[in-house]
Design a protein around this motif. Structure first.
Motif, mmCIF file in Angstrom:
data_model
loop_
_atom_site.group_PDB
_atom_site.id
_atom_site.type_symbol
_atom_site.label_atom_id
_atom_site.label_comp_id
_atom_site.label_asym_id
_atom_site.label_seq_id
_atom_site.Cartn_x
_atom_site.Cartn_y
_atom_site.Cartn_z
ATOM 1 N N GLY A 153 0.834 -1.204 0.000
ATOM 2 C CA GLY A 153 0.000 0.000 0.000
ATOM 3 C C GLY A 153 0.864 1.247 0.000
ATOM 4 N N LEU A 154 0.217 2.408 0.063
ATOM 5 C CA LEU A 154 0.962 3.669 0.045
ATOM 6 C C LEU A 154 1.635 3.865 1.406
ATOM 7 C CD1 LEU A 154 0.047 6.840 -1.770
ATOM 8 C CD2 LEU A 154 0.801 7.078 0.577
ATOM 9 N N GLN A 155 2.956 3.842 1.393
ATOM 10 C CA GLN A 155 3.725 3.959 2.633
ATOM 11 C C GLN A 155 3.850 5.426 3.055
ATOM 12 O OE1 GLN A 155 5.525 0.928 4.141
ATOM 13 N NE2 GLN A 155 3.601 0.459 3.129
ATOM 14 N N PRO A 156 3.912 5.688 4.374
ATOM 15 C CA PRO A 156 4.031 7.083 4.830
ATOM 16 C C PRO A 156 5.189 7.837 4.162
ATOM 17 C CG PRO A 156 3.611 5.633 6.685
ATOM 18 C CD PRO A 156 3.773 4.749 5.489
ATOM 19 N N PHE A 157 6.325 7.146 3.938
ATOM 20 C CA PHE A 157 7.464 7.864 3.336
ATOM 21 C C PHE A 157 7.138 8.286 1.907
ATOM 22 C CE2 PHE A 157 8.514 3.729 1.526
ATOM 23 C CZ PHE A 157 9.116 4.053 0.317
ATOM 24 N N GLN A 158 6.259 7.494 1.234
ATOM 25 C CA GLN A 158 5.886 7.864 -0.136
ATOM 26 C C GLN A 158 4.980 9.092 -0.131
ATOM 27 O OE1 GLN A 158 4.370 3.917 -1.262
ATOM 28 N NE2 GLN A 158 6.061 3.767 -2.731
ATOM 29 N N GLY A 159 4.109 9.170 0.875
ATOM 30 C CA GLY A 159 3.268 10.362 1.034
ATOM 31 C C GLY A 159 4.133 11.595 1.242
ATOM 32 N N ARG A 160 5.179 11.438 2.073
ATOM 33 C CA ARG A 160 6.062 12.588 2.328
ATOM 34 C C ARG A 160 6.847 12.953 1.067
ATOM 35 N NH1 ARG A 160 6.685 9.813 7.224
ATOM 36 N NH2 ARG A 160 8.676 8.903 6.589
ATOM 37 N N LYS A 161 7.243 11.928 0.320
ATOM 38 C CA LYS A 161 7.986 12.171 -0.919
ATOM 39 C C LYS A 161 7.140 13.017 -1.887
ATOM 40 C CE LYS A 161 10.548 9.717 -4.491
ATOM 41 N NZ LYS A 161 10.859 8.413 -5.082
ATOM 42 N N LEU A 162 5.847 12.658 -1.978
ATOM 43 C CA LEU A 162 4.947 13.424 -2.839
ATOM 44 C C LEU A 162 4.860 14.877 -2.347
ATOM 45 C CD1 LEU A 162 2.158 10.720 -3.269
ATOM 46 C CD2 LEU A 162 3.553 11.661 -5.119
ATOM 47 N N ALA A 163 4.765 15.029 -1.025
ATOM 48 C CA ALA A 163 4.672 16.379 -0.452
ATOM 49 C C ALA A 163 5.917 17.200 -0.779
ATOM 50 C CB ALA A 163 4.476 16.290 1.058
ATOM 51 N N TYR A 164 7.106 16.576 -0.638
ATOM 52 C CA TYR A 164 8.332 17.320 -0.956
ATOM 53 C C TYR A 164 8.368 17.656 -2.437
ATOM 54 C CZ TYR A 164 9.784 15.904 3.721
ATOM 55 O OH TYR A 164 9.835 15.713 5.074
ATOM 56 N N GLY A 165 7.866 16.712 -3.257
ATOM 57 C CA GLY A 165 7.818 16.965 -4.700
ATOM 58 C C GLY A 165 6.914 18.146 -5.032
ATOM 59 N N THR A 175 -0.199 17.068 6.056
ATOM 60 C CA THR A 175 -1.533 17.103 5.437
ATOM 61 C C THR A 175 -1.501 16.468 4.054
ATOM 62 O OG1 THR A 175 -1.769 19.237 6.535
ATOM 63 C CG2 THR A 175 -3.510 18.607 5.001
ATOM 64 N N VAL A 176 -0.493 16.819 3.252
ATOM 65 C CA VAL A 176 -0.394 16.256 1.901
ATOM 66 C C VAL A 176 -0.240 14.738 1.984
ATOM 67 C CG1 VAL A 176 1.053 16.095 -0.156
ATOM 68 C CG2 VAL A 176 0.526 18.331 0.802
ATOM 69 N N ALA A 177 0.616 14.267 2.886
ATOM 70 C CA ALA A 177 0.821 12.823 3.027
ATOM 71 C C ALA A 177 -0.483 12.150 3.442
ATOM 72 C CB ALA A 177 1.928 12.552 4.048
ATOM 73 N N GLY A 178 -1.235 12.816 4.317
ATOM 74 C CA GLY A 178 -2.536 12.291 4.743
ATOM 75 C C GLY A 178 -3.513 12.206 3.577
ATOM 76 N N ILE A 179 -3.504 13.229 2.728
ATOM 77 C CA ILE A 179 -4.392 13.230 1.558
ATOM 78 C C ILE A 179 -4.022 12.067 0.632
ATOM 79 C CG2 ILE A 179 -4.954 14.488 -0.575
ATOM 80 C CD1 ILE A 179 -4.786 17.101 1.086
ATOM 81 N N ALA A 180 -2.716 11.893 0.388
ATOM 82 C CA ALA A 180 -2.272 10.802 -0.499
ATOM 83 C C ALA A 180 -2.735 9.454 0.046
ATOM 84 C CB ALA A 180 -0.750 10.841 -0.654
#
Ligand code: GDP
Ligand code: MN
Length: 385
Positions: A153-165, A175-180
């Motif tokens: 599944g979508l891992q927390p670090f991937q959510g953060r990666k999207l946020a940094y991107g 918040t962005v990681a939570g949305i993802a």
């Protein structure tokens, strides 16, 4: 299956993702009442299953309830033509009236089931808004892609990666990681094939709001989601595609003039290739499926010839469970019920009861060219067009 923006936003809101306050209106008066209740500058947005509404005049900022009513009156009952629709556009049967938001920045976030990646791929770009297609084409490095392992599944670090991107302020990363994460859960729980939030807005007071939402759902999984089936809006579909769907026929309209009737999706693709190789263009993809009967085959032919572009019909049947004599009877049945639209047919039939099927066709009044293989089919199409 697609759904409307207002329906998608209800699902997002349920999943804990913030959306602008607002409601759906099917009449101008309702739009006025919603704007009155919101009590501030609002946006009136045409509800159609197509993007590109902003550029096509389908999203209007209004300053008063009277203006909201006017904007709704101008949109409801018309057809909206955007770069994603055909020249006829799609009917606007209602609008979403929402509080206008003060936009500081527009981001792009999407999740899509990607066959090549064998799973869901999440995409994010800080250049969101109405020109995202151009961004993806001209500056693809501005579009971050993260492949999600279906087991993990979508891992927390991937959510953060999207946020940094997305280059958001540190206080919005969580918040962005939570949305993802929430979007991925929607994909899993509802058999969604696509979720696109464009724009995901950062407001001038530093909040994140989903200002637009597009959802796609896997048609083959809809049987286990009664709540989603209820959101189906056939008005937004091509009328022929909708009719085919009612009969359980897979039909996708294309731009060519050779109508194709085939049993089996793979064979349908191969038949379209043969048509192209013969220098002609398929008018449709059509798979009658395995368990077709006479009536279904007749329906398929009626649907194919109701496309005014179609000049020739190519029928390619590999008889198995679907017997060739049944196919022949269906073709004769449809043609005799519509004598003024009897088009030349090129027919290749193999398998169960093929001889009987070919006999029925050659003894009928239909304009049929019987061929033995796909090469002959290509030649017959060439000489017909
Ligand atoms: P689409 O063109 O079909 O994708 O429709 P959108 O819902 O994405 O709206 C298009 C554009 O309208 C957005 O990118 C925003 O720039 C603008 N827009 C949408 N809602 C609002 C709003 O509440 N306030 C403001 N100022 N602009 C908005
Ligand atoms: Mn949009």
């Amino acid at each position: 299956m697609k759904i409307h923006e207002y329906q998608a936003k209800r699902i997002l809101s349920h999943a804990g993702i913030a959306v602008p306050e607002g409601d759906y209106a099917s009449t101008p008066l309702e739009a006025r009442l919603i704007a009155e209740r919101l009590g501030k500058t609002s946006v009136v947005k045409a509800q159609v299953h197509a993007g590109g509404r902003g550029k096509a005049g389908g999203v209007r900022v209004v300053e008063s309830p009277a203006e909201a009513e006017e904007a709704a009156a101008a949109l409801i009952g018309t057809n909206l033509v955007t770069h994603q629709t055909g020249p006829q556009g799609v009917p606007v049967n209602g609008v979403l009236v929402e509080e206008a938001i003060d936009i500081a920045k527009e981001l792009y976030v999407s999740l899509v089931v990607d066959g090549a990646a064998e799973g869901v791929v999440a995409m994010a770009s800080e250049a969101g808004g109405i020109d995202i297609e151009e961004v993806a084409e001209k500056t693809p490095d501005k579009l971050l892609k993260v492949a999600i392992d279906p087991v993990l599944g979508l891992q927390p670090f991937q959510g953060r990666k999207l946020a940094y991107g997305l280059n958001v302020e540190p206080e919005l990363v969580r918040t962005v990681a939570g949305i993802a994460g929430a979007l991925y859960r929607i994909i899993e729980e509802r058999d969604s094939s696509l979720i696109e939030i464009n724009p995901l807005v950062i407001t001038t007071d530093g909040r994140l709001l989903a200002a637009d939402a597009k959802f796609g759902f896997d048609d083959d999984a809809l049987f286990r989601h009664d709540d989603l089936q209820a959101l189906h809006d056939p008005d937004q579909e091509d009328p022929l595609e909708a009719e085919a769907g009612e009969f359980g026929i897979s039909y996708v309209k294309l731009d060519g003039n050779v109508g194709c009737i085939v049993n089996g999706a793979g064979l349908a693709m191969a038949t379209m290739d043969v048509t192209n190789a013969a220098g002609a263009a398929p008018a449709n993809f059509l798979d009658v499926g395995g368990g077709a009967d006479e009536e279904k085959v007749a329906q398929a032919l009626r649907i194919v010839v109701s496309d005014p572009n179609v000049e020739t019909v190519l029928i390619n049947i590999f008889g198995g469970i679907l017997r060739c004599d049944i196919v022949a009877r269906g073709l004769v049945m449809a043609s005799e019920s519509q004598p003024d639209r009897m088009l030349p047919m090129v027919v290749r039939m193999l398998g169960t009861n093929a001889e009987e099927g070919r006999r029925l066709l050659s003894e009928s009044s239909l304009d049929v060219t019987l061929v033995n293989d796909l090469n002959e089919a290509a030649d017959a199409i060439k000489s017909a067009s």
